[in-house]
Design a protein around this motif. Sequence first.
Motif, PDB file in Angstrom:
ATOM      1  N   ALA A 189       0.855  -1.383   0.111  1.00  0.00           N
ATOM      2  CA  ALA A 189       0.104  -0.019  -0.047  1.00  0.00           C
ATOM      3  C   ALA A 189       0.438   1.266  -0.065  1.00  0.00           C
ATOM      4  CB  ALA A 189      -0.844   0.021   1.154  1.00  0.00           C
ATOM      5  N   ALA A 190       1.987   1.139   0.626  1.00  0.00           N
ATOM      6  CA  ALA A 190       2.727   2.408   0.622  1.00  0.00           C
ATOM      7  C   ALA A 190       4.357   2.098   0.402  1.00  0.00           C
ATOM      8  CB  ALA A 190       2.888   2.890   2.147  1.00  0.00           C
ATOM      9  N   PRO A 191       4.548   1.785  -0.899  1.00  0.00           N
ATOM     10  CA  PRO A 191       5.626   1.214  -1.477  1.00  0.00           C
ATOM     11  C   PRO A 191       6.787   2.365  -1.426  1.00  0.00           C
ATOM     12  CG  PRO A 191       4.354   1.202  -3.183  1.00  0.00           C
ATOM     13  CD  PRO A 191       3.548   1.356  -2.184  1.00  0.00           C
ATOM     14  N   SER A 192       6.399   3.602  -1.935  1.00  0.00           N
ATOM     15  CA  SER A 192       7.142   4.909  -2.145  1.00  0.00           C
ATOM     16  C   SER A 192       7.951   5.129  -0.469  1.00  0.00           C
ATOM     17  CB  SER A 192       6.419   5.926  -2.718  1.00  0.00           C
ATOM     18  OG  SER A 192       5.419   6.333  -1.730  1.00  0.00           O
ATOM     19  N   SER A 193       6.819   4.937   0.572  1.00  0.00           N
ATOM     20  CA  SER A 193       7.267   5.491   1.812  1.00  0.00           C
ATOM     21  C   SER A 193       8.343   4.299   2.263  1.00  0.00           C
ATOM     22  CB  SER A 193       6.044   5.317   2.815  1.00  0.00           C
ATOM     23  OG  SER A 193       5.034   6.270   2.489  1.00  0.00           O
ATOM     24  N   ILE A 194       8.043   2.980   2.126  1.00  0.00           N
ATOM     25  CA  ILE A 194       8.850   2.002   2.544  1.00  0.00           C
ATOM     26  C   ILE A 194      10.323   2.253   1.849  1.00  0.00           C
ATOM     27  CG2 ILE A 194       9.576  -0.410   2.495  1.00  0.00           C
ATOM     28  CD1 ILE A 194       7.477   0.091   4.435  1.00  0.00           C
ATOM     29  N   ALA A 195      10.397   2.375   0.387  1.00  0.00           N
ATOM     30  CA  ALA A 195      11.593   2.679  -0.211  1.00  0.00           C
ATOM     31  C   ALA A 195      12.197   3.781   0.234  1.00  0.00           C
ATOM     32  CB  ALA A 195      11.325   2.668  -1.811  1.00  0.00           C
ATOM     33  N   SER A 196      11.727   4.939   0.296  1.00  0.00           N
ATOM     34  CA  SER A 196      12.350   6.217   0.623  1.00  0.00           C
ATOM     35  C   SER A 196      12.793   5.983   1.956  1.00  0.00           C
ATOM     36  CB  SER A 196      11.342   7.403   0.491  1.00  0.00           C
ATOM     37  OG  SER A 196      10.250   7.303   1.516  1.00  0.00           O
ATOM     38  N   ALA A 197      11.958   5.617   3.177  1.00  0.00           N
ATOM     39  CA  ALA A 197      12.516   5.354   4.372  1.00  0.00           C
ATOM     40  C   ALA A 197      13.916   4.359   4.410  1.00  0.00           C
ATOM     41  CB  ALA A 197      11.276   4.864   5.391  1.00  0.00           C
ATOM     42  N   LEU A 257       3.871  10.881  -5.755  1.00  0.00           N
ATOM     43  CA  LEU A 257       3.293  11.933  -6.866  1.00  0.00           C
ATOM     44  C   LEU A 257       3.182  11.476  -8.103  1.00  0.00           C
ATOM     45  CD1 LEU A 257       1.844  14.661  -7.237  1.00  0.00           C
ATOM     46  CD2 LEU A 257       4.407  15.577  -7.326  1.00  0.00           C
ATOM     47  N   VAL A 258       4.199  10.849  -8.820  1.00  0.00           N
ATOM     48  CA  VAL A 258       4.446  10.233  -9.858  1.00  0.00           C
ATOM     49  C   VAL A 258       3.542   9.288 -10.165  1.00  0.00           C
ATOM     50  CG1 VAL A 258       6.133   9.254 -11.524  1.00  0.00           C
ATOM     51  CG2 VAL A 258       6.932  11.303 -10.145  1.00  0.00           C
ATOM     52  N   PHE A 259       3.598   8.103  -9.473  1.00  0.00           N
ATOM     53  CA  PHE A 259       2.760   6.978  -9.617  1.00  0.00           C
ATOM     54  C   PHE A 259       1.506   7.119  -9.532  1.00  0.00           C
ATOM     55  CE2 PHE A 259       6.800   4.721  -8.454  1.00  0.00           C
ATOM     56  CZ  PHE A 259       6.776   3.475  -9.241  1.00  0.00           C
ATOM     57  N   SER A 260       1.118   8.002  -8.486  1.00  0.00           N
ATOM     58  CA  SER A 260      -0.474   8.302  -8.335  1.00  0.00           C
ATOM     59  C   SER A 260      -1.005   9.238  -9.513  1.00  0.00           C
ATOM     60  CB  SER A 260      -0.435   9.163  -7.044  1.00  0.00           C
ATOM     61  OG  SER A 260      -1.887   9.342  -6.704  1.00  0.00           O
ATOM     62  N   ILE A 261      -0.243  10.013 -10.052  1.00  0.00           N
ATOM     63  CA  ILE A 261      -0.494  10.994 -11.372  1.00  0.00           C
ATOM     64  C   ILE A 261      -0.958   9.722 -12.568  1.00  0.00           C
ATOM     65  CG2 ILE A 261       0.139  12.517 -13.183  1.00  0.00           C
ATOM     66  CD1 ILE A 261       1.521  14.098 -11.171  1.00  0.00           C
ATOM     67  N   LEU A 262       0.041   8.664 -12.633  1.00  0.00           N
ATOM     68  CA  LEU A 262       0.066   7.873 -13.860  1.00  0.00           C
ATOM     69  C   LEU A 262      -1.281   6.990 -13.717  1.00  0.00           C
ATOM     70  CD1 LEU A 262       3.693   6.961 -14.078  1.00  0.00           C
ATOM     71  CD2 LEU A 262       2.410   8.180 -15.859  1.00  0.00           C
ATOM     72  N   GLN A 317      -7.775  15.433  -6.138  1.00  0.00           N
ATOM     73  CA  GLN A 317      -7.951  15.086  -4.871  1.00  0.00           C
ATOM     74  C   GLN A 317      -7.148  13.753  -4.401  1.00  0.00           C
ATOM     75  OE1 GLN A 317     -12.221  14.908  -4.449  1.00  0.00           O
ATOM     76  NE2 GLN A 317     -12.426  17.111  -4.092  1.00  0.00           N
ATOM     77  N   LYS A 318      -7.276  12.816  -5.360  1.00  0.00           N
ATOM     78  CA  LYS A 318      -6.774  11.440  -5.151  1.00  0.00           C
ATOM     79  C   LYS A 318      -5.106  11.472  -5.011  1.00  0.00           C
ATOM     80  CE  LYS A 318     -10.217   8.254  -6.924  1.00  0.00           C
ATOM     81  NZ  LYS A 318     -10.334   7.458  -5.620  1.00  0.00           N
ATOM     82  N   VAL A 319      -4.820  12.267  -6.213  1.00  0.00           N
ATOM     83  CA  VAL A 319      -3.282  12.558  -6.029  1.00  0.00           C
ATOM     84  C   VAL A 319      -2.823  13.017  -4.884  1.00  0.00           C
ATOM     85  CG1 VAL A 319      -1.241  13.768  -7.318  1.00  0.00           C
ATOM     86  CG2 VAL A 319      -2.991  12.335  -8.651  1.00  0.00           C
ATOM     87  N   ALA A 320      -3.629  14.423  -4.486  1.00  0.00           N
ATOM     88  CA  ALA A 320      -3.249  14.904  -3.412  1.00  0.00           C
ATOM     89  C   ALA A 320      -3.339  14.342  -2.107  1.00  0.00           C
ATOM     90  CB  ALA A 320      -3.953  16.224  -3.296  1.00  0.00           C
ATOM     91  N   ILE A 321      -4.176  13.389  -1.891  1.00  0.00           N
ATOM     92  CA  ILE A 321      -4.343  12.685  -0.708  1.00  0.00           C
ATOM     93  C   ILE A 321      -3.212  11.563  -0.580  1.00  0.00           C
ATOM     94  CG2 ILE A 321      -5.893  11.055   0.447  1.00  0.00           C
ATOM     95  CD1 ILE A 321      -8.133  12.575  -0.536  1.00  0.00           C
ATOM     96  N   ALA A 322      -3.030  10.805  -1.700  1.00  0.00           N
ATOM     97  CA  ALA A 322      -2.004   9.840  -1.616  1.00  0.00           C
ATOM     98  C   ALA A 322      -0.603  10.263  -1.402  1.00  0.00           C
ATOM     99  CB  ALA A 322      -2.193   9.144  -3.295  1.00  0.00           C
ATOM    100  N   THR A 323      -0.448  11.621  -2.054  1.00  0.00           N
ATOM    101  CA  THR A 323       1.088  12.160  -1.752  1.00  0.00           C
ATOM    102  C   THR A 323       1.120  12.668  -0.593  1.00  0.00           C
ATOM    103  OG1 THR A 323       0.847  13.156  -4.280  1.00  0.00           O
ATOM    104  CG2 THR A 323       2.425  14.008  -2.618  1.00  0.00           C
ATOM    105  N   ALA A 324       0.038  13.090   0.204  1.00  0.00           N
ATOM    106  CA  ALA A 324       0.253  13.630   1.564  1.00  0.00           C
ATOM    107  C   ALA A 324       0.503  12.570   2.298  1.00  0.00           C
ATOM    108  CB  ALA A 324      -1.093  14.398   1.850  1.00  0.00           C
TER     109      ALA A 324
END
Length: 302
Positions: A46-54, A198-203, A221-228
């Motif tokens: 659900a949060a691969p970008s968070s896991i990877a960046s962390a 942001l990139v993944f959610s926009i795509l 809205q979805k992009v903003a929420i997912a990015t936040a």
Amino acid sequence: MEINLNSIESLTAKVQAAVTDTQNLANQVIAKVQETTTQIVDFAQAAPSSIASAGIIATQETFKIANNIRFENLPAGLQLKFARAGVRGGMRNIQEAANVFESIPAQIRAQGPEAIREFCQDKDWSHIQAHVNGGGSEATNGIFEQFWVNRARGGVDMTPEELAVAKQVLADAAFKAAVAEVVGAVIKGAVAAAVIELVFSILENSLLCVEGKITQQELVQKVAIATAKAGISGAVITGILLTICMIFPPIAALLGAAAIPLAVAGIGFMGVRAWEIFCHADSLFGITAQTQKFLGMTQAVS
């Protein structure tokens, strides 16, 4: 000799009950492990970008800390400074110089040579037992404190109260350094996670918009929420890892090694997500067929 059948039956029943309890306990443990594993996998997906960046930020920061807190990794000029600090003629050997360096809290040393130079700018290495009273220059007989305090004392031994004040100054500086290091890492983790998401959610959401499943307003809205959410998650995970590291700097290298699988897992799930986005786009725009046609790979049908 008579055998008490009731006793044997009672013992057998107890053994069977014990076996049953053990099996139930084992089943509960297995179920709990499976549940935990599923939760971890679901969170990572659900949060691969968070896991990877962390994982990436934590690995970088922890290995940097592990490098910075070691005396042998200091520039030669700083090593010389600690070899001479508070010495009246000559200099210490390498081991004693390292001990003097390590009397600086690890949280300050973790920030690197520039932070150490800044820390030492307004401080002397003060003798606890004054040199004129027979105090030596070994690391155990000194502490870093503000130079004006040390020089005003002159050739007098430090009192227990003065030593306590000097230790408190070091503790306060260590706390500020730890907070600064953690905050810096948290910002990096949040920004990295947010940008990737942001990139993944926009795509992903652009494809849904093309299909007519969501409106442009819903896309935003979805992009903003997912990015936040990704930014917050990246900040929290990175913050936890770096907080542990700054509380226990000597385990920085171990923590860095442990963070590598976290980064790999996050990158792996991101790869799966990227592939799913490509497949979705391919089904809408025929990317594969167009590419094959452009490269001349499409066979003529007779």
